[in-house]
Design a protein around this motif. Structure first.
Motif, PDB file in Angstrom:
ATOM      1  N   VAL A  24       0.011  24.704   1.654  1.00 62.98           N
ATOM      2  CA  VAL A  24      -1.041  24.166   2.498  1.00 62.98           C
ATOM      3  C   VAL A  24      -2.343  24.812   2.047  1.00 62.98           C
ATOM      4  CG1 VAL A  24      -1.942  23.863   4.825  1.00 62.98           C
ATOM      5  CG2 VAL A  24       0.528  23.818   4.436  1.00 62.98           C
ATOM      6  N   PRO A  25      -3.174  24.071   1.320  1.00 62.55           N
ATOM      7  CA  PRO A  25      -4.445  24.632   0.849  1.00 62.55           C
ATOM      8  C   PRO A  25      -5.412  24.849   2.011  1.00 62.55           C
ATOM      9  CG  PRO A  25      -3.800  22.666  -0.389  1.00 62.55           C
ATOM     10  CD  PRO A  25      -2.927  22.723   0.814  1.00 62.55           C
ATOM     11  N   ILE A  26      -6.503  25.519   1.751  1.00 61.54           N
ATOM     12  CA  ILE A  26      -7.555  25.704   2.742  1.00 61.54           C
ATOM     13  C   ILE A  26      -8.146  24.338   3.064  1.00 61.54           C
ATOM     14  CG2 ILE A  26      -9.820  26.761   3.156  1.00 61.54           C
ATOM     15  CD1 ILE A  26      -8.826  29.131   1.424  1.00 61.54           C
ATOM     16  N   SER A  27      -8.369  24.070   4.342  1.00 68.45           N
ATOM     17  CA  SER A  27      -8.528  22.698   4.828  1.00 68.45           C
ATOM     18  C   SER A  27      -9.698  21.929   4.223  1.00 68.45           C
ATOM     19  CB  SER A  27      -8.640  22.686   6.351  1.00 68.45           C
ATOM     20  OG  SER A  27      -9.779  23.419   6.752  1.00 68.45           O
ATOM     21  N   ASN A  28     -10.813  22.533   3.942  1.00 66.68           N
ATOM     22  CA  ASN A  28     -11.947  21.762   3.427  1.00 66.68           C
ATOM     23  C   ASN A  28     -12.060  21.821   1.909  1.00 66.68           C
ATOM     24  OD1 ASN A  28     -12.648  24.460   3.404  1.00 66.68           O
ATOM     25  ND2 ASN A  28     -14.807  24.082   3.798  1.00 66.68           N
ATOM     26  N   HIS A  29     -11.051  22.375   1.259  1.00 68.09           N
ATOM     27  CA  HIS A  29     -11.098  22.484  -0.194  1.00 68.09           C
ATOM     28  C   HIS A  29     -10.788  21.135  -0.844  1.00 68.09           C
ATOM     29  CE1 HIS A  29     -10.823  27.120  -0.709  1.00 68.09           C
ATOM     30  NE2 HIS A  29     -11.837  26.739   0.043  1.00 68.09           N
ATOM     31  N   LEU A  30     -11.292  20.978  -2.066  1.00 69.03           N
ATOM     32  CA  LEU A  30     -11.203  19.693  -2.742  1.00 69.03           C
ATOM     33  C   LEU A  30     -10.328  19.707  -3.990  1.00 69.03           C
ATOM     34  CD1 LEU A  30     -14.985  18.738  -2.608  1.00 69.03           C
ATOM     35  CD2 LEU A  30     -13.175  18.012  -1.037  1.00 69.03           C
ATOM     36  N   TYR A  31     -10.162  20.893  -4.581  1.00 72.82           N
ATOM     37  CA  TYR A  31      -9.411  21.009  -5.830  1.00 72.82           C
ATOM     38  C   TYR A  31      -8.167  21.848  -5.574  1.00 72.82           C
ATOM     39  CZ  TYR A  31     -13.843  19.546  -7.905  1.00 72.82           C
ATOM     40  OH  TYR A  31     -14.986  18.863  -8.215  1.00 72.82           O
ATOM     41  N   PHE A  32      -7.063  21.420  -6.148  1.00 71.77           N
ATOM     42  CA  PHE A  32      -5.788  22.079  -5.900  1.00 71.77           C
ATOM     43  C   PHE A  32      -5.086  22.343  -7.229  1.00 71.77           C
ATOM     44  CE2 PHE A  32      -6.737  21.076  -1.685  1.00 71.77           C
ATOM     45  CZ  PHE A  32      -7.083  19.731  -1.599  1.00 71.77           C
ATOM     46  N   TYR A  33      -4.380  23.460  -7.255  1.00 75.15           N
ATOM     47  CA  TYR A  33      -3.782  23.913  -8.500  1.00 75.15           C
ATOM     48  C   TYR A  33      -2.387  24.473  -8.245  1.00 75.15           C
ATOM     49  CZ  TYR A  33      -8.750  24.055  -9.754  1.00 75.15           C
ATOM     50  OH  TYR A  33     -10.073  23.743  -9.946  1.00 75.15           O
ATOM     51  N   TRP A  34      -1.574  24.421  -9.282  1.00 74.65           N
ATOM     52  CA  TRP A  34      -0.336  25.198  -9.351  1.00 74.65           C
ATOM     53  C   TRP A  34      -0.385  26.049 -10.620  1.00 74.65           C
ATOM     54  CZ3 TRP A  34       3.137  26.038  -5.638  1.00 74.65           C
ATOM     55  CH2 TRP A  34       3.240  25.107  -4.592  1.00 74.65           C
ATOM     56  N   TYR A  35      -0.006  27.316 -10.425  1.00 77.66           N
ATOM     57  CA  TYR A  35       0.154  28.261 -11.533  1.00 77.66           C
ATOM     58  C   TYR A  35       1.538  28.873 -11.411  1.00 77.66           C
ATOM     59  CZ  TYR A  35      -4.991  28.331 -12.055  1.00 77.66           C
ATOM     60  OH  TYR A  35      -6.310  27.997 -12.256  1.00 77.66           O
ATOM     61  N   ARG A  36       1.990  29.487 -12.506  1.00 79.89           N
ATOM     62  CA  ARG A  36       3.226  30.237 -12.394  1.00 79.89           C
ATOM     63  C   ARG A  36       3.104  31.543 -13.177  1.00 79.89           C
ATOM     64  NH1 ARG A  36       7.780  27.399 -16.360  1.00 79.89           N
ATOM     65  NH2 ARG A  36       6.989  28.364 -18.271  1.00 79.89           N
ATOM     66  N   GLN A  37       3.920  32.502 -12.776  1.00 84.18           N
ATOM     67  CA  GLN A  37       3.955  33.781 -13.475  1.00 84.18           C
ATOM     68  C   GLN A  37       5.409  34.172 -13.681  1.00 84.18           C
ATOM     69  OE1 GLN A  37       2.452  37.287 -11.424  1.00 84.18           O
ATOM     70  NE2 GLN A  37       1.834  38.228 -13.355  1.00 84.18           N
TER      71      GLN A  37
END
Lengths: 112, 114
Positions: A24-37
């Protein structure tokens, strides 16, 4: 203070099974990402998502991976048929505009 | 191909002294740089950033310096505190595109000794 949340915190699955990691991203954010480590390695970019579509993806993000924003608040990463080498920490991140990305606490995926 | 390099895997500093963490990059298209701090079992936490139009940005105990000609940046923590002990990641992106991903270094583990 708003934050990115991720569930589950730890997912154990058998090789070949499908997994869905949720964010669940921050509500007013517009860009979303997935990273892995992967353990002991650096954080690697998988995919970015904007305006309801993938905007960029890395070589890691092959046909086994997909992302979705099904309801305007959740952002999911699906791995269709997990492999041993998919074991890693998966981080979701979001941002508003041209500024810093905020990361969630991560989901530890263990593929047996 | 390591576009962002943190050549020191670990650093130990006495409490109260300055911690200096270094980062080098190779991609001349990078124009926005960030430092993240990470505790075990948590996600990276944003600390401070700098764009390429500046050579210094300060926020409390944290200062980031950018040397574009050398493709080098550093994070200074003064004074260092035991709670600063964590892994610090340098990251870079091309600011021009809003959705450009971050490219991370491998991290430097900072230990602040009381």
């Amino acid at each position: 203070e708003p934050e990115v949340t991720q569930t589950p915190s730890h997912q154990v699955t058998q090789m070949g099974q499908e997994v869905i990691l949720r964010c669940v991203p921050i509500s007013n954010h517009l860009y979303f990402y997935w990273y892995r480590q992967i353990l002991g390695q650096k954080v690697e970019f998988l995919v970015s998502f904007y305006n309801n579509e993938i905007s960029e993806k890395s070589e890691i993000f092959d046909d086994q991976f997909s992302v979705e924003r099904p309801d305007g608040s959740n952002f999911t990463l699906k791995i269709r048929s997990t492999k041993l080498e998919d074991s890693a920490m998966y981080f979701c991140a979001s941002k508003l505009e041209r500024n810093e990305q905020f990361f969630g606490p991560g989901t530890r995926l263990t593929v047996l | 191909d390591q576009q962002v390099k943190q050549n020191s895997p670990s650093l130990s500093v006495q409490e109260g002294r300055i911690s200096i963490l270094n980062c080098d990059y190779t991609n001349s298209m990078f124009d926005y740089f960030l430092w993240y701090k990470k505790y075990p079992a948590e996600g990276p936490t944003f600390l401070i950033s700098i764009s390429s139009i500046k050579d210094k940005n300060e926020d409390g105990r944290f200062t980031v310096f950018l040397n574009k000609s050398a493709k080098h940046l550093s994070l200074h923590i003064v004074p260092s505190q035991p709670g600063d002990s964590a892994v610090y990641f340098c990251a870079a992106s091309e600011l021009d595109s809003g959705n450009t991903p971050l490219v991370f270094g491998k991290g430097t583990r900072l230990s602040v000794i009381a």
